[in-house]
Scaffold this active site. Structure first.
Site, PDB file in Angstrom:
ATOM      1  N   ASP A  13      10.567  10.144  49.036  1.00  0.00           N
ATOM      2  CA  ASP A  13      10.747   9.008  48.119  1.00  0.00           C
ATOM      3  C   ASP A  13      11.280   9.432  46.757  1.00  0.00           C
ATOM      4  OD1 ASP A  13       9.538   7.407  50.158  1.00  0.00           O
ATOM      5  OD2 ASP A  13       7.583   8.072  49.443  1.00  0.00           O
ATOM      6  N   LYS A  16      16.734   9.944  47.232  1.00  0.00           N
ATOM      7  CA  LYS A  16      17.887  10.616  47.871  1.00  0.00           C
ATOM      8  C   LYS A  16      18.997   9.623  48.204  1.00  0.00           C
ATOM      9  CE  LYS A  16      14.923  12.080  50.891  1.00  0.00           C
ATOM     10  NZ  LYS A  16      13.632  11.839  50.245  1.00  0.00           N
ATOM     11  N   GLY A  40      13.040   5.753  54.353  1.00  0.00           N
ATOM     12  CA  GLY A  40      13.512   4.490  53.790  1.00  0.00           C
ATOM     13  C   GLY A  40      14.355   4.823  52.582  1.00  0.00           C
ATOM     14  N   HIS A  41      15.667   4.886  52.773  1.00  0.00           N
ATOM     15  CA  HIS A  41      16.541   5.261  51.662  1.00  0.00           C
ATOM     16  C   HIS A  41      17.063   3.997  50.975  1.00  0.00           C
ATOM     17  CE1 HIS A  41      17.258   9.543  53.389  1.00  0.00           C
ATOM     18  NE2 HIS A  41      16.021   9.306  53.037  1.00  0.00           N
ATOM     19  N   GLN A 224      12.718  12.480  54.008  1.00  0.00           N
ATOM     20  CA  GLN A 224      11.388  12.934  53.574  1.00  0.00           C
ATOM     21  C   GLN A 224      11.554  13.969  52.451  1.00  0.00           C
ATOM     22  OE1 GLN A 224      11.794  12.918  57.347  1.00  0.00           O
ATOM     23  NE2 GLN A 224      11.390  10.783  56.939  1.00  0.00           N
TER      24      GLN A 224
HETATM   25  P1  IMP Z   1       5.430  10.459  60.070  1.00  0.00           P
HETATM   26  O1  IMP Z   1       6.596  11.332  59.849  1.00  0.00           O
HETATM   27  O2  IMP Z   1       5.780   9.005  60.105  1.00  0.00           O
HETATM   28  O3  IMP Z   1       4.576  10.852  61.220  1.00  0.00           O
HETATM   29  O4  IMP Z   1       4.462  10.613  58.789  1.00  0.00           O
HETATM   30  C1  IMP Z   1       3.872  11.861  58.448  1.00  0.00           C
HETATM   31  C2  IMP Z   1       3.582  11.918  56.951  1.00  0.00           C
HETATM   32  O5  IMP Z   1       4.826  11.944  56.245  1.00  0.00           O
HETATM   33  C3  IMP Z   1       2.830  10.707  56.394  1.00  0.00           C
HETATM   34  O6  IMP Z   1       2.021  11.123  55.315  1.00  0.00           O
HETATM   35  C4  IMP Z   1       3.931   9.808  55.884  1.00  0.00           C
HETATM   36  O7  IMP Z   1       3.489   8.938  54.867  1.00  0.00           O
HETATM   37  C5  IMP Z   1       4.912  10.836  55.349  1.00  0.00           C
HETATM   38  N1  IMP Z   1       6.299  10.367  55.399  1.00  0.00           N
HETATM   39  C6  IMP Z   1       7.088  10.260  56.474  1.00  0.00           C
HETATM   40  N2  IMP Z   1       8.303   9.823  56.126  1.00  0.00           N
HETATM   41  C7  IMP Z   1       8.282   9.661  54.800  1.00  0.00           C
HETATM   42  C8  IMP Z   1       9.266   9.271  53.844  1.00  0.00           C
HETATM   43  O8  IMP Z   1      10.426   9.001  54.162  1.00  0.00           O
HETATM   44  N3  IMP Z   1       8.848   9.226  52.545  1.00  0.00           N
HETATM   45  C9  IMP Z   1       7.595   9.580  52.165  1.00  0.00           C
HETATM   46  N4  IMP Z   1       6.660   9.972  53.019  1.00  0.00           N
HETATM   47  C10 IMP Z   1       6.999  10.009  54.320  1.00  0.00           C
END
Ligand code: IMP
Length: 424
Positions: A13, A16, A40-41, A224
């Site tokens: 977040d 990017k 979520g970009h 991420q």
């Molecule tokens: P997952 O990748 O959806 O399994 O999530 C694993 C961890 O990464 C969790 O703590 C999510 O909140 C975090 N996470 C996954 N994708 C994002 C992102 O795009 N932004 C921020 N946190 C993320």
């Protein structure tokens, strides 16, 4: 021509999407290399907000090719929704969107497995976005996954059915009982697969290689953040892919000696969504102000983000792991009005002062040691030139550049494309 990378240096977040959109005019190809619809970009231009989950952030530029690389996992249902939104805005995505045949597909049962796994973890849950990311990457490394290229095979449905029925028995194994209607999910999935099949599938590593030979400029877009990397993040509270620079090599098929600039994006403070350690997290008014002014809610799940001061120990670590060559600081405007700012410059780790990220940064082992700075009160959001930036902000920036030994070349002062200040 070398491939440039753009990565998040914190827990995601960082902004990017906005910076990729700003930089796209300099590139022929924008390529996503890992993650999936957990991302979520957010892009803002002409007064409108756009959120992309799987599609690269160069899609709004007519001239750019947007590639979804082999390291990405695609949920056809979410992908279709993204395409529908683009179509509503008359974006001719068919001519500019390419998909790697080697990208893996998120099945409806991957999402169900994610939900069952998280629910069964109780207090130890990761805080996953529940988009099926973990189970899909597990099937990839377990050599069971279904790839985009499989959709071109005559027997792909049989493969799908075999994997789905295995998943159904795995879902039953979990204590947490998940309610679902597989038939309904499959109807939606099959419709979305047909849409996916109407796009162009390519052997993307060959495409990238040839593009490089033809001197096309390529920007690899990470998702991420580095602290969510499966190897270098705060395991197990991480995502399931390599979010760091090495992930671009495996997620696109680019050789390590073909990487050019590495743009590292960070917020002027820190946020985290989901569970896991966060040494500089604030539970006071300051944290609440950051959350409110910075609109800190997840772009994918809408969950409130945890907020805290900038953690320079963690940021330095991310710069090292990624080989960052240029830094881009986001959301400095959110800190306007704070009398004093704090930056964590060392940790007290089990009674000892350390300046590196240790194996375990859980609260019981680590407490942050802060350096304080004067804040600034000016509204940055209308500024467009580096010469307008307040002295206190310049001091903050100079301190970070000196500590990290990397220049900050962009200061973002708001979500809009136009609210971007280029330094140097
Ligand atoms: P997952 O990748 O959806 O399994 O999530 C694993 C961890 O990464 C969790 O703590 C999510 O909140 C975090 N996470 C996954 N994708 C994002 C992102 O795009 N932004 C921020 N946190 C993320």
């Amino acid at each position: 021509m070398a491939v440039d990378l753009l990565l998040g240096l914190q827990w995601g977040d960082e902004g990017k999407g906005k910076i990729v959109d700003v930089l796209t005019k300099n590139y022929n190809i924008i390529a996503r290399f890992q993650g999936g619809p957990n991302a979520g970009h957010t892009l803002v231009f002409n007064g409108k907000k756009h959120v992309l989950h799987t599609i690269p952030s160069g899609i709004f530029h007519d001239d750019a090719i947007n590639l979804v690389g082999n390291g990405v996992v695609i949920d056809p249902v979410i992908f279709k929704k993204e395409l529908d939104k683009l179509a509503e805005q008359d974006i001719d995505y068919k001519k500019s969107l390419l998909i790697s045949r080697k990208a893996h597909i998120i099945l409806p049962t991957h999402r169900l497995l994610d939900a069952a796994s998280e629910a069964s973890k109780g207090k130890a849950k990761i805080g996953s976005t529940l988009k099926g990311i973990g189970p899909t990457y597990m099937d990839k490394t377990g050599r069971n996954g279904i790839r985009v290229g499989d959709l071109e095979l005559a027997d792909w449905k049989e493969r799908y059915e075999a994997l789905t029925s295995k998943h159904v028995s795995m879902i039953d194994y979990y204590d947490a009982k998940i309610e679902y209607d597989l038939e309904e999910l499959e109807t939606e999935f099959c419709e979305a697969i047909e849409v996916l099949k109407s796009l162009t599938f390519i052997d993307s590593e060959e495409y990238v290689y040839q593009a490089q030979k033809e001197s096309k400029s390529i920007l690899a877009e990470g998702a991420q953040g580095s602290l969510l990397d499966i190897d270098f993040g705060t395991y197990p509270f991480v995502t399931s892919s390599n979010t760091t620079a090495a992930g671009a090599c495996t997620g696109l098929g680019v050789a390590p000696n073909q990487i050019g600039d590495v743009f590292g994006i960070f917020k002027a403070y820190t946020t985290r969504v989901g569970s896991g350690p966060f040494p500089t997290e604030l539970f006071d008014e300051d944290g609440a102000t950051m959350a409110k002014v910075g609109h800190e809610f997840g772009a994918t799940t809408g969950r409130p983000r945890r907020c805290g001061w900038l953690d320079l120990v963690a940021l330095k670590y991310a710069c090292q792991v990624n080989g960052v060559t240029q830094l881009m600081m986001m959301k400095g405007d959110v800190l306007s009005g704070f009398k004093t700012l704090k930056v964590c410059t060392a940790y007290n780790y089990k009674g000892e002062t350390i300046k590196h990220l240790p194996y375990n940064i859980e609260e019981e082992n680590v407490s942050p040691i802060y350096t304080e700075f004067n804040g600034w009160s000016e509204d940055l959001t209308k500024m467009s030139d580096a010469s307008e930036l307040p002295a206190a902000l310049n001091e903050y920036i100079s301190f970070l550049e000196k500590e990290l030994e990397i220049p900050i070349t962009i200061v973002s002062v708001g979500p809009d494309r136009e609210q971007t200040i280029f330094k140097n």
